[in-house]
Design a protein around this motif. Structure first.
Motif, PDB file in Angstrom:
ATOM      1  N   PHE A 202      15.081  61.309 -14.738  1.00  0.00           N
ATOM      2  CA  PHE A 202      15.650  60.465 -15.785  1.00  0.00           C
ATOM      3  C   PHE A 202      15.026  60.912 -17.101  1.00  0.00           C
ATOM      4  O   PHE A 202      14.044  61.661 -17.121  1.00  0.00           O
ATOM      5  CB  PHE A 202      15.422  58.962 -15.504  1.00  0.00           C
ATOM      6  N   HIS A 203      15.611  60.454 -18.228  1.00  0.00           N
ATOM      7  CA  HIS A 203      15.139  60.932 -19.530  1.00  0.00           C
ATOM      8  C   HIS A 203      14.682  59.818 -20.454  1.00  0.00           C
ATOM      9  O   HIS A 203      14.251  60.082 -21.567  1.00  0.00           O
ATOM     10  CB  HIS A 203      16.242  61.751 -20.225  1.00  0.00           C
ATOM     11  N   THR A 209      13.724  50.519 -15.661  1.00  0.00           N
ATOM     12  CA  THR A 209      13.498  49.100 -15.912  1.00  0.00           C
ATOM     13  C   THR A 209      14.786  48.311 -15.695  1.00  0.00           C
ATOM     14  O   THR A 209      14.877  47.141 -16.046  1.00  0.00           O
ATOM     15  CB  THR A 209      12.981  48.852 -17.351  1.00  0.00           C
ATOM     16  N   GLY A 210      15.771  48.977 -15.098  1.00  0.00           N
ATOM     17  CA  GLY A 210      17.005  48.291 -14.755  1.00  0.00           C
ATOM     18  C   GLY A 210      17.974  48.122 -15.912  1.00  0.00           C
ATOM     19  O   GLY A 210      19.049  47.560 -15.747  1.00  0.00           O
ATOM     20  N   GLN A 211      17.604  48.635 -17.102  1.00  0.00           N
ATOM     21  CA  GLN A 211      18.500  48.525 -18.253  1.00  0.00           C
ATOM     22  C   GLN A 211      19.349  49.783 -18.349  1.00  0.00           C
ATOM     23  O   GLN A 211      18.980  50.835 -17.832  1.00  0.00           O
ATOM     24  CB  GLN A 211      17.682  48.382 -19.543  1.00  0.00           C
ATOM     25  N   THR A 233      22.148  57.843  -8.278  1.00  0.00           N
ATOM     26  CA  THR A 233      21.643  57.206  -7.049  1.00  0.00           C
ATOM     27  C   THR A 233      20.121  57.251  -7.018  1.00  0.00           C
ATOM     28  O   THR A 233      19.450  56.252  -6.724  1.00  0.00           O
ATOM     29  CB  THR A 233      22.212  57.934  -5.806  1.00  0.00           C
ATOM     30  N   ASN A 234      19.578  58.402  -7.354  1.00  0.00           N
ATOM     31  CA  ASN A 234      18.117  58.539  -7.327  1.00  0.00           C
ATOM     32  C   ASN A 234      17.444  57.742  -8.437  1.00  0.00           C
ATOM     33  O   ASN A 234      16.315  57.270  -8.277  1.00  0.00           O
ATOM     34  CB  ASN A 234      17.726  60.024  -7.394  1.00  0.00           C
ATOM     35  N   GLN A 235      18.129  57.561  -9.570  1.00  0.00           N
ATOM     36  CA  GLN A 235      17.562  56.722 -10.630  1.00  0.00           C
ATOM     37  C   GLN A 235      17.438  55.274 -10.142  1.00  0.00           C
ATOM     38  O   GLN A 235      16.468  54.588 -10.460  1.00  0.00           O
ATOM     39  CB  GLN A 235      18.431  56.793 -11.892  1.00  0.00           C
ATOM     40  N   ARG A 236      18.404  54.817  -9.350  1.00  0.00           N
ATOM     41  CA  ARG A 236      18.311  53.449  -8.805  1.00  0.00           C
ATOM     42  C   ARG A 236      17.150  53.358  -7.813  1.00  0.00           C
ATOM     43  O   ARG A 236      16.436  52.353  -7.770  1.00  0.00           O
ATOM     44  CB  ARG A 236      19.635  53.054  -8.147  1.00  0.00           C
ATOM     45  N   ARG A 237      16.931  54.414  -7.031  1.00  0.00           N
ATOM     46  CA  ARG A 237      15.784  54.429  -6.099  1.00  0.00           C
ATOM     47  C   ARG A 237      14.469  54.339  -6.877  1.00  0.00           C
ATOM     48  O   ARG A 237      13.548  53.616  -6.511  1.00  0.00           O
ATOM     49  CB  ARG A 237      15.771  55.728  -5.272  1.00  0.00           C
TER      50      ARG A 237
END
Ligand SMILES: [Zn+2]
Length: 264
Positions: A202-203, A209-211, A233-237
């Motif tokens: 992610f960047h 933080t769910g935002q 998908t991996n950002q949600r993990r």
């Protein structure tokens, strides 16, 4: 890597400022210097001394669009020198992936073993398609190819994720999306507990933080993603992991606010 003994200390250094403002202040290239009893391990390596000195030849003309500072004082080699270390003190470099802004500095540590996934190594070797030709630089690969360990089979599980255990305190966990062989790297900091260097999974800190990230961040992530669906998908993990009690502190390579929070 077990012969390095125990991990004593983790430092956070910036090995490449980018003045292109993607929704905020100048970006950093977050590198970890892990001081073991018998040597140093870097997680990511930023830009190297030759990259800074010969940027267009080494990194391509398009790289300048990111407005890199190209300051030799920011290279890992220079910063370690000021801390009293030499290039030979670095025994291992663990790379989240082989993009030019993460792998370039590894050339400055010729005696270090470079750890990456076999998939990432193959992607950098084949450079198939224009995006791959932009992100993977032949000079970077030539400097590390002969001393790279490219992992295939995972050896265990950490935080519910399959990964490669390189040391009691160092795990490389495959997390594709940004690139096909991208990994995140977990380090057990003796002072602060588990850290998770997520590279370019992610960047912007908002991803964990769910935002929702701003539009410019989302567009940049989409532009550079090998597989955008997998990236999301991996950002949600990672967002779940960062809010799990007892979980690691999750940060990415380029967020300056996350970087500053960890050096203070
Ligand atoms: Zn990057």
């Amino acid at each position: 890597m077990q012969s390095l003994g125990s991990l004593v200390r983790v430092r956070h250094i910036n090995c490449g400022t980018f003045r292109a403002r993607i929704g905020g202040p100048a970006l950093v290239s977050h590198v970890l210097v892990c001081e073991f009893e018998h040597g140093l391990v870097l997680v990511d390596s930023g830009l190297g001394t030759d990259d800074v000195a010969h940027a267009t030849a080494r990194l391509g003309a398009g790289f300048r669009l990111l407005l890199p500072a190209l300051d030799s004082a920011e290279t890992a080699l220079d910063q370690l020198d000021r801390l009293g270390w030499t290039a030979n003190d670095v025994t291992d470099v663990v790379l989240t992936h082989l993009d030019l802004d993460h792998a370039g500095g590894a050339a400055d540590f010729p005696s270090a073993t470079v750890h990456t996934t076999a998939v990432e190594l193959k992607s950098a070797q084949t450079r198939s398609g224009i995006p791959a030709k932009v992100r993977y630089r032949p000079t970077h690969l030539a400097a590390i190819e002969h001393r790279s360990a490219g992992y295939v089979e995972c050896s265990g599980e950490l935080f519910g994720m399959a990964g490669h255990q390189l040391h009691d305190s160092v795990w490389m966990i495959p997390m594709p999306g940004h690139t096909a062989g991208h990994s995140v790297v977990a380090i057990r900091d003796p002072e602060h507990g588990w850290l998770l260097h997520a590279g370019d999974a992610f960047h912007h800190r908002r991803a964990v933080t769910g935002q929702r990230s701003g539009r410019s961040i989302s567009m940049a992530e989409a532009l550079f993603a090998d597989d955008l669906k997998l990236l999301r998908t991996n950002q949600r993990r990672l967002a779940d992991l960062s809010t799990t009690p007892g979980g690691p502190r999750v940060f990415c390579a380029h967020d300056p606010i996350q970087f500053r929070a960890l050096i203070t």
